[in-house]
Write a protein that holds these residues in place. Structure first.
Motif, PDB file in Angstrom:
ATOM      1  N   ARG A   1       0.862  -1.194   0.000  1.00  0.00           N
ATOM      2  CA  ARG A   1       0.000   0.000   0.000  1.00  0.00           C
ATOM      3  C   ARG A   1       0.888   1.229   0.000  1.00  0.00           C
TER       4      ARG A   1
ATOM      5  N   ASP B   1      -5.619   0.500  -2.839  1.00  0.00           N
ATOM      6  CA  ASP B   1      -6.101   1.485  -1.851  1.00  0.00           C
ATOM      7  C   ASP B   1      -4.965   2.361  -1.328  1.00  0.00           C
TER       8      ASP B   1
ATOM      9  N   ARG C   1      -9.432   0.392   4.535  1.00  0.00           N
ATOM     10  CA  ARG C   1      -8.830  -0.429   3.489  1.00  0.00           C
ATOM     11  C   ARG C   1      -9.833  -0.650   2.345  1.00  0.00           C
TER      12      ARG C   1
END
Ligand SMILES: Cc1ncc(Cc2csc(CCOP(=O)(O)OP(=O)(O)O)c2C)c(N)n1
Ligand SMILES: [Mg+2]
Length: 544
Positions: free
Chosen positions: A423, A449, A511
């Motif tokens: 991420r 994300d 998330r």
């Protein structure tokens, strides 16, 4: 026998590609069909070809191997030129696979749609921003041509260009071989390494400076071992920020000349031997140096050559040089590591106050966030966001620190997420977000994300600091947080440190969708680093 399309895809994979980024068009539709149906490499389509190039570039900066951008002829290929030029400048091995007319269209006598001056203008343009090229118009030679070009990309860590006429996709070809790497000549390598070890041994205060090629050739651990063994401190260049994240014991910060931490500047400029590994000798790295290099005591290894003093060893790969230096210092009684001057700690402990924000508050809040939740891989655009990144603890970073092209940040973050499964945290100004920030709309399709921090000063602030009288630097407020839900993400606007800390915490916990934190910054307020950069540049100009 495989088809040219499947042989090319397998060849890309065998040379280190792990995904493709692209946008189809009629000249490359047949190839995209094979991409999708063969599943040899996953493909991420984006919305505008500059983003395709930036994503492929950032993917390979984080994962090494090859980045791949697949585009249609003309309109698509010319759209990706700027991103490929940036990859060339910053030595990122991006493979451009561009569709092209087939033999029948070429022979039609008609001007073809997407064609510029001539059918071969596209090839001519990419010859200027790639280190090797191939046109796959002959099944008999195509596999060797692909192998040659892909080896060039890996050896030079530079972009390459492969033109795929659309009528060649199904041609039967032999598999693409992986050609043997071209190693250094053993005697030259030995002589060079011995000369460098001797120079370092004579020095009382040597310093190692690292930049992009140390990452591109996977030599960070070896460089850290060498520095530890010899008790030599390491600093990164502006462009090399984020390197040796795993070696905080030897890393002493980023060299920014008069714009940087004075202790780091003194360390480099008072050194009596400099080992520049993979360093791009460019203005953003050295324009603010207060001292010129003394080449009698300087080594520069980049682009397969090694300059020692005033002579050069050609065709000597950096990864072989570093291995040879390690081999020649094996078992050395490492000198007691010299006590190094304390260097500026990165700002931490942002108080959750109700006051206007500054860019350095963002760095402070992110240092605190990374302390609480662990560091995140970062991608940054150009603008004050990149100067602010210099105040964030040395975290892995992909940013156009030399080429300095806007629009890199968001697509680069998408590329990092696609390539690593991690991420990313993306830093981007409002002006750069206007260019490619909308690519966030593609996160939903791929379940990405990222956390995106938008530095919204409603301004081209980096231009304003150099030309404050110009009104064209005043941008309007686009309310990016308000647009985020329409793109499939979550957006929040913050105006105080208290709101910033809360929004970042919420973003980490959220998330499955991108989280956009729009930080409102007063015009005219810059990061400490940009402020130092500007005054450093101004005094450098005054000295000229
Ligand atoms: C593709 C391209 N076109 C123009 C420019 C020239 C430029 C360099 S910095 C800058 C302003 C950036 O504004 P932003 O709001 O993103 O960030 P900040 O300065 O912190 O407010 C411009 C226009 C560059 N570098 N690349
Ligand atoms: Mg701005």
């Amino acid at each position: 026998m495989p088809t040219l399309a499947t042989a090319l895809l397998q060849g890309l994979k065998d040379h280190g590609a792990r995904e493709l980024f692209g946008i189809p068009g009629d000249f490359v539709l047949p190839f995209f069909k094979i991409i999708e149906e063969s599943g040899i490499l996953p493909v991420f389509t984006l919305s505008h070809e500059p983003a395709v190039g930036f994503a492929a570039d950032a993917a390979v900066r984080y994962r090494s191997g090859l980045g791949v951008a697949v585009v249609t002829y003309g309109a698509g290929a010319f759209n990706v030129v700027n991103a490929v030029a940036g990859a060339y400048a910053e030595r990122s091995p991006v493979v451009v696979v561009a569709g092209a007319p087939g033999a029948r269209e070429r022979a039609s006598g008609l001007l073809l749609h997407h064609q510029a001056r001539s059918v071969d203008t596209q090839f001519a343009v990419f010859r200027e921003i790639t280190c090797d090229q191939a046109v796959l118009d002959d099944p008999a030679t195509a596999p060797q041509e692909i192998a040659r070009v892909l080896r060039s990309a890996r050896e030079r860590s530079l972009p390459v260009y492969i033109e795929l006429p659309r009528d060649m996709v199904d041609a039967e070809v032999a598999p693409v071989p992986v050609l043997p790497p071209r190693n250094a000549e053993a005697d030259a390598l030995a002589e060079c390494a011995e000369e460098i070890v001797a120079m370092l041994g004579r020095a009382a205060s040597p310093v190692v400076v690292v930049d992009v090629e140390v990452r591109r050739y996977g030599t960070e651990p070896a460089v850290a071992t060498l520095a530890r063994r010899l008790g030599i401190p390491v600093v990164t260049t502006f462009m090399g920020r984020g390197l040796l994240q795993q070696a905080p014991d030897v890393l002493r910060g980023t060299y920014l000349g008069s714009a940087g931490d004075p202790a780091v500047t003194r360390l480099v400029e008072d050194a009596d031997a400099l080992l520049l590994l993979g360093v791009i000798l460019c203005d953003t790295n050295f324009a603010l140096s207060e001292k010129r290099f003394d080449w009698r005591h300087t080594v520069l290894a980049i682009d397969r050559s090694v300059r020692v003093g005033h002579h050069v060893y050609p065709d000597l790969p950096i990864e072989e040089l570093i291995a040879a230096l390690l081999a020649r210092t094996e078992g050395d009684a490492a000198p007691k590591p010299r006590a190094l001057p304390p260097f500026e700690a990165y700002p931490r402990g942002l108080a959750a106050e109700d006051r206007a924000l500054t860019p350095t508050d963002i760095a402070t809040a992110l240092n605190d966030l990374f302390d609480r939740h662990g560091a995140m891989p970062m991608a940054s655009d150009i603008g004050d966001c990149l100067f602010t990144a210099m105040e964030i603890d040395n975290t892995a970073l992909a940013a156009p620190g030399y080429y300095a092209g806007m629009g890199f940040g968001v697509p680069a973050g998408i590329g990092v997420a696609a390539a690593t499964g991690q991420r990313p945290l993306i830093l981007v100004g409002d002006g750069a977000f206007q260019m490619t920030g909308w690519e966030l709309g593609n996160c939903r399709r791929y379940g990405l994300d990222p956390i995106v921090v938008v530095f919204n000063n409603a301004s081209w602030e980096m231009l304003r600091v150099f030309q404050p009288e110009s009104k064209f630097n005043d941008l309007s407020d686009w309310n990016f947080a308000g647009a985020a839900p329409a793109l499939g993400g979550h957006g929040e606007r913050v105006t105080t440190p208290k709101e910033l800390v809360a929004a970042l915490e919420a973003a980490v916990a959220r998330r499955g969708v991108f989280s956009l934190v729009e930080v409102m910054l007063p015009r005219g307020v810059t990061s400490r680093t940009l402020g130092r950069f500007v005054s450093g540049l101004k005094s450098a100009r005054d000295r000229q």
